[in-house]
Write a protein that holds these residues in place. Structure first.
Motif, PDB file in Angstrom:
ATOM      1  N   GLY A 137     139.265 -48.396 -31.429  1.00  0.00           N
ATOM      2  CA  GLY A 137     140.523 -47.685 -31.520  1.00  0.00           C
ATOM      3  C   GLY A 137     141.573 -48.445 -32.309  1.00  0.00           C
ATOM      4  O   GLY A 137     141.431 -49.647 -32.572  1.00  0.00           O
ATOM      5  N   PRO A 138     142.655 -47.758 -32.689  1.00  0.00           N
ATOM      6  CA  PRO A 138     143.655 -48.354 -33.586  1.00  0.00           C
ATOM      7  C   PRO A 138     144.446 -49.511 -32.992  1.00  0.00           C
ATOM      8  O   PRO A 138     145.003 -50.325 -33.727  1.00  0.00           O
ATOM      9  N   SER A 139     144.509 -49.618 -31.680  1.00  0.00           N
ATOM     10  CA  SER A 139     145.310 -50.678 -31.058  1.00  0.00           C
ATOM     11  C   SER A 139     144.474 -51.864 -30.588  1.00  0.00           C
ATOM     12  O   SER A 139     144.965 -52.735 -29.875  1.00  0.00           O
ATOM     13  N   VAL A 140     143.208 -51.889 -30.998  1.00  0.00           N
ATOM     14  CA  VAL A 140     142.318 -53.002 -30.639  1.00  0.00           C
ATOM     15  C   VAL A 140     141.751 -53.602 -31.924  1.00  0.00           C
ATOM     16  O   VAL A 140     141.111 -52.896 -32.708  1.00  0.00           O
ATOM     17  N   SER A 141     142.003 -54.869 -32.159  1.00  0.00           N
ATOM     18  CA  SER A 141     141.470 -55.543 -33.337  1.00  0.00           C
ATOM     19  C   SER A 141     140.545 -56.687 -32.908  1.00  0.00           C
ATOM     20  O   SER A 141     140.805 -57.369 -31.913  1.00  0.00           O
ATOM     21  N   ILE A 142     139.466 -56.855 -33.662  1.00  0.00           N
ATOM     22  CA  ILE A 142     138.506 -57.922 -33.392  1.00  0.00           C
ATOM     23  C   ILE A 142     138.706 -59.017 -34.433  1.00  0.00           C
ATOM     24  O   ILE A 142     138.663 -58.751 -35.632  1.00  0.00           O
ATOM     25  N   LYS A 143     138.940 -60.223 -33.979  1.00  0.00           N
ATOM     26  CA  LYS A 143     139.046 -61.365 -34.883  1.00  0.00           C
ATOM     27  C   LYS A 143     137.826 -62.250 -34.665  1.00  0.00           C
ATOM     28  O   LYS A 143     137.685 -62.901 -33.624  1.00  0.00           O
ATOM     29  N   TRP A 144     136.940 -62.247 -35.657  1.00  0.00           N
ATOM     30  CA  TRP A 144     135.702 -63.019 -35.534  1.00  0.00           C
ATOM     31  C   TRP A 144     135.947 -64.485 -35.887  1.00  0.00           C
ATOM     32  O   TRP A 144     136.590 -64.784 -36.889  1.00  0.00           O
ATOM     33  N   LEU A 145     135.415 -65.362 -35.048  1.00  0.00           N
ATOM     34  CA  LEU A 145     135.473 -66.797 -35.305  1.00  0.00           C
ATOM     35  C   LEU A 145     134.092 -67.277 -35.739  1.00  0.00           C
ATOM     36  O   LEU A 145     133.085 -66.609 -35.510  1.00  0.00           O
ATOM     37  N   ASN A 146     134.047 -68.449 -36.359  1.00  0.00           N
ATOM     38  CA  ASN A 146     132.762 -69.005 -36.765  1.00  0.00           C
ATOM     39  C   ASN A 146     131.837 -69.127 -35.562  1.00  0.00           C
ATOM     40  O   ASN A 146     132.261 -69.448 -34.459  1.00  0.00           O
ATOM     41  N   TRP A 147     130.562 -68.875 -35.790  1.00  0.00           N
ATOM     42  CA  TRP A 147     129.592 -68.870 -34.686  1.00  0.00           C
ATOM     43  C   TRP A 147     129.558 -70.185 -33.908  1.00  0.00           C
ATOM     44  O   TRP A 147     129.226 -70.209 -32.722  1.00  0.00           O
ATOM     45  N   THR A 148     129.938 -71.284 -34.559  1.00  0.00           N
ATOM     46  CA  THR A 148     129.917 -72.581 -33.861  1.00  0.00           C
ATOM     47  C   THR A 148     130.983 -72.662 -32.771  1.00  0.00           C
ATOM     48  O   THR A 148     130.915 -73.543 -31.909  1.00  0.00           O
ATOM     49  N   ALA A 149     131.952 -71.740 -32.780  1.00  0.00           N
ATOM     50  CA  ALA A 149     133.010 -71.762 -31.768  1.00  0.00           C
ATOM     51  C   ALA A 149     132.480 -71.462 -30.369  1.00  0.00           C
ATOM     52  O   ALA A 149     133.172 -71.691 -29.380  1.00  0.00           O
ATOM     53  N   ALA A 150     131.248 -70.938 -30.268  1.00  0.00           N
ATOM     54  CA  ALA A 150     130.659 -70.638 -28.956  1.00  0.00           C
ATOM     55  C   ALA A 150     129.679 -71.704 -28.495  1.00  0.00           C
ATOM     56  O   ALA A 150     129.103 -71.592 -27.407  1.00  0.00           O
ATOM     57  N   SER A 151     129.485 -72.749 -29.281  1.00  0.00           N
ATOM     58  CA  SER A 151     128.449 -73.735 -28.957  1.00  0.00           C
ATOM     59  C   SER A 151     128.736 -74.493 -27.663  1.00  0.00           C
ATOM     60  O   SER A 151     127.821 -75.022 -27.027  1.00  0.00           O
ATOM     61  N   PHE A 152     129.988 -74.535 -27.245  1.00  0.00           N
ATOM     62  CA  PHE A 152     130.351 -75.312 -26.057  1.00  0.00           C
ATOM     63  C   PHE A 152     129.719 -74.749 -24.776  1.00  0.00           C
ATOM     64  O   PHE A 152     129.587 -75.462 -23.781  1.00  0.00           O
ATOM     65  N   VAL A 153     129.343 -73.473 -24.766  1.00  0.00           N
ATOM     66  CA  VAL A 153     128.873 -72.865 -23.516  1.00  0.00           C
ATOM     67  C   VAL A 153     127.551 -73.462 -23.040  1.00  0.00           C
ATOM     68  O   VAL A 153     127.220 -73.381 -21.853  1.00  0.00           O
ATOM     69  N   SER A 154     126.780 -74.040 -23.947  1.00  0.00           N
ATOM     70  CA  SER A 154     125.483 -74.605 -23.567  1.00  0.00           C
ATOM     71  C   SER A 154     125.561 -76.087 -23.223  1.00  0.00           C
ATOM     72  O   SER A 154     124.555 -76.711 -22.908  1.00  0.00           O
ATOM     73  N   GLU A 155     126.758 -76.653 -23.294  1.00  0.00           N
ATOM     74  CA  GLU A 155     126.941 -78.080 -23.026  1.00  0.00           C
ATOM     75  C   GLU A 155     127.822 -78.263 -21.799  1.00  0.00           C
ATOM     76  O   GLU A 155     128.904 -77.696 -21.728  1.00  0.00           O
ATOM     77  N   SER A 156     127.367 -79.023 -20.827  1.00  0.00           N
ATOM     78  CA  SER A 156     128.145 -79.250 -19.611  1.00  0.00           C
ATOM     79  C   SER A 156     129.543 -79.772 -19.953  1.00  0.00           C
ATOM     80  O   SER A 156     129.689 -80.620 -20.839  1.00  0.00           O
ATOM     81  N   PRO A 157     130.610 -79.233 -19.326  1.00  0.00           N
ATOM     82  CA  PRO A 157     130.624 -78.274 -18.221  1.00  0.00           C
ATOM     83  C   PRO A 157     130.582 -76.805 -18.646  1.00  0.00           C
ATOM     84  O   PRO A 157     130.672 -75.922 -17.792  1.00  0.00           O
ATOM     85  N   GLY A 158     130.518 -76.526 -19.956  1.00  0.00           N
ATOM     86  CA  GLY A 158     130.339 -75.156 -20.405  1.00  0.00           C
ATOM     87  C   GLY A 158     131.613 -74.379 -20.648  1.00  0.00           C
ATOM     88  O   GLY A 158     131.563 -73.168 -20.869  1.00  0.00           O
ATOM     89  N   TYR A 159     132.782 -75.066 -20.622  1.00  0.00           N
ATOM     90  CA  TYR A 159     134.028 -74.319 -20.832  1.00  0.00           C
ATOM     91  C   TYR A 159     135.035 -75.042 -21.733  1.00  0.00           C
ATOM     92  O   TYR A 159     136.164 -74.567 -21.910  1.00  0.00           O
TER      93      TYR A 159
END
Length: 477
Positions: A137-159
């Motif tokens: 919809g017009p009031s929701v925008s998606i801003k994509w970040l580089n895929w490496t920005a999610a790499s922290f989830v697999s490394e303790s503590p994961g956040y």
């Protein structure tokens, strides 16, 4: 990133030879057994993450903004919500937006209420985000970040998501909305810096969930040191967030009793059953060219080792008039194992594997089956307290539900008399539930008749409006 590098020519000069070295050495290293290609890819990936984090931290310091760990520290004077104004909501997500309907439903509900929603989300793979063409919809925008920005989830503590924080903290929204605990630490820090409100939505009870143990090659509960870190962050969210939300009463009650703070508001994953599918689907038996007298049991959803589908397949040995249809992702990985299991009990001709359909289509594509089935292994309380989308989706497809006998599923399915429960580890128990529906036509008709009454009480619009009301009650500057 190129803009940041341009501001730091010495840094650019230092990084260039390192990057060239890794790239130039890759073909040579990959030919040597002691340096397989996957090792080289791992080195490159880690280098990219570290160099990106270094650059973004440099940019934060240039703007005189605190780094993530400093911003997230507990102190006597929290700034969360003290400078909240406007209508922008920034959602932080690290899941695949194509298959996370809860994020979409919340974004759409807030947008319809007049908020401008920005979703910050790492791409699942490099450059893939824009190709998804997600339009909420017009009031929701998606801003994509580089895929490496999610790499922290697999490394303790994961956040500890430094890249996600760097993207979030430069914004000044009315509220940061963290989807799941893995983005809550980042949102907490950004809200502390900007004075925005903090909303944390616990899609899962993270500290009571499982993680992949690469050594044992299986999913296991978190080890105690890691679990304590997750619990500490959950407790902080319950105390410090402007509001918290979760998916069911069992999780809300247990978190409140064991961790303290404010009890999370419950917003269940009720789908919009009136949403139009992307195409027209004939009834399932017609899709599969099956005779109308065939009893078709549908599993629609994820597949793999955390789904406990194997006992359902084994139940076919004792439910000889049943055809099981499994429709979901990753059957290229797990389908052969399912076929082999069915062959061992002589039921290979009564197991049908189908690829997934878009999330908008799951209700329409399921119509025409005789029942839907759901289960999970009892690996953790996050699983046994689950109240998943697919139960609501089966009901919306006018299917009686066979469900693992866990508290939330029992409350919905048995409480409204729209299905039957079974022992998730016992194929004979599963088969007894299937055979009851096959052999007792009056029971099946009674369960199906109760579905309409139940759906009338499960109004999706009213459910998601509860989240909007939380936002309306938040104080403004």
């Amino acid at each position: 990133m190129t803009t940041v590098v341009a501001r730091y020519p010495r840094l650019k000069k230092w990084l260039r030879p390192v990057w060239r070295f890794v790239n130039s050495r890759r073909p040579k290293l990959a030919r040597k057994s002691e340096f397989p290609a996957r090792v080289v890819r791992g080195v490159r990936s880690r280098y990219l993450r570290i160099s990106t984090m270094f650059l973004q931290n440099a940019e934060l310091m240039r703007q005189r903004l605190p780094l993530l760990r400093a911003a997230s520290r507990q102190g006597p004077f929290s700034r969360i919500g003290t400078n909240a104004s406007g209508t922008e909501v920034v959602m932080l997500v690290v899941s695949d937006l194509r298959i996370d309907p809860r994020v979409e439903r919340e974004a759409r509900a807030l947008a319809e209420a007049g908020y401008e929603v920005t979703v910050l989300c790492p791409e699942p793979s490099d450059g893939a985000g824009e190709s998804f063409k997600i339009d909420w919809g017009p009031s929701v925008s998606i801003k994509w970040l580089n895929w490496t920005a999610a790499s922290f989830v697999s490394e303790s503590p994961g956040y500890v998501g430094n890249q996600l924080y760097a993207a979030a903290v430069t914004l000044k929204p009315f509220a940061f909305h963290a989807h799941d605990l893995n983005t809550a630490y980042v949102a907490l820090a950004a809200a502390n810096v900007t004075g925005a409100h903090l909303i944390v939505d616990f899609h899962e009870w993270f500290s009571e969930n499982v993680h992949w143990d690469s050594g044992r090659k299986e999913y296991l509960p978190y080890p105690q040191p890691w679990k304590r870190q997750l619990q500490k962050l959950e407790a902080r969210c319950l105390r410090e967030a402007s509001a918290t939300v979760t998916v069911c009463d069992s999780i809300a009650d247990a978190m409140n009793a064991e961790l303290g703070g404010k009890r999370p508001l419950v917003v269940r994953n009720i789908p919009n059953i009136h949403r139009s599918p992307t195409k027209k689907y004939p009834p399932l038996k017609e899709q599969l060219s099956l005779d109308q007298s065939t009893f078709v049991l549908l599993w629609q959803g994820g597949t793999g080792p955390t789904r406990l589908i194997e006992p359902i397949i084994q139940a076919l040995e004792y439910a000889t008039k049943c055809v099981l249809v499994i429709r979901g992702p990753s059957l290229d990985l797990f389908g052969e194992g399912y076929r082999k299991l069915a062959a061992e009990i002589g039921a290979e001709g009564r197991l049908i594997l189908l690829p997934p359909v878009p999330s908008h289509d799951v209700v329409a594509a399921a119509r025409g089956a005789d029942a839907g089935i759901w289960t999970l292994p009892a690996l953790c309380r996050n699983f046994t307290f689950a109240l998943p989308n697919k139960i609501f989706e089966y009901l919306a497809s006018d299917l009686p539900v066979l469900a693992a006998d866990y508290p939330e599923a029992r409350r919905l399915v048995s409480g409204n008399q729209v299905g039957l429960m079974f022992d998730p580890y016992d194929p004979k128990s599963i088969a007894r539930s299937i055979n009851k529906l096959i052999e007792q036509a009056d029971l099946a008709a009674r369960l199906r008749a109760n579905i309409g009454i139940t759906l009338a009480s499960l109004d999706a619009g009213r459910e998601w409006q509860r989240l909007v009301e939380v936002y309306k009650q938040l104080p403004r500057r």
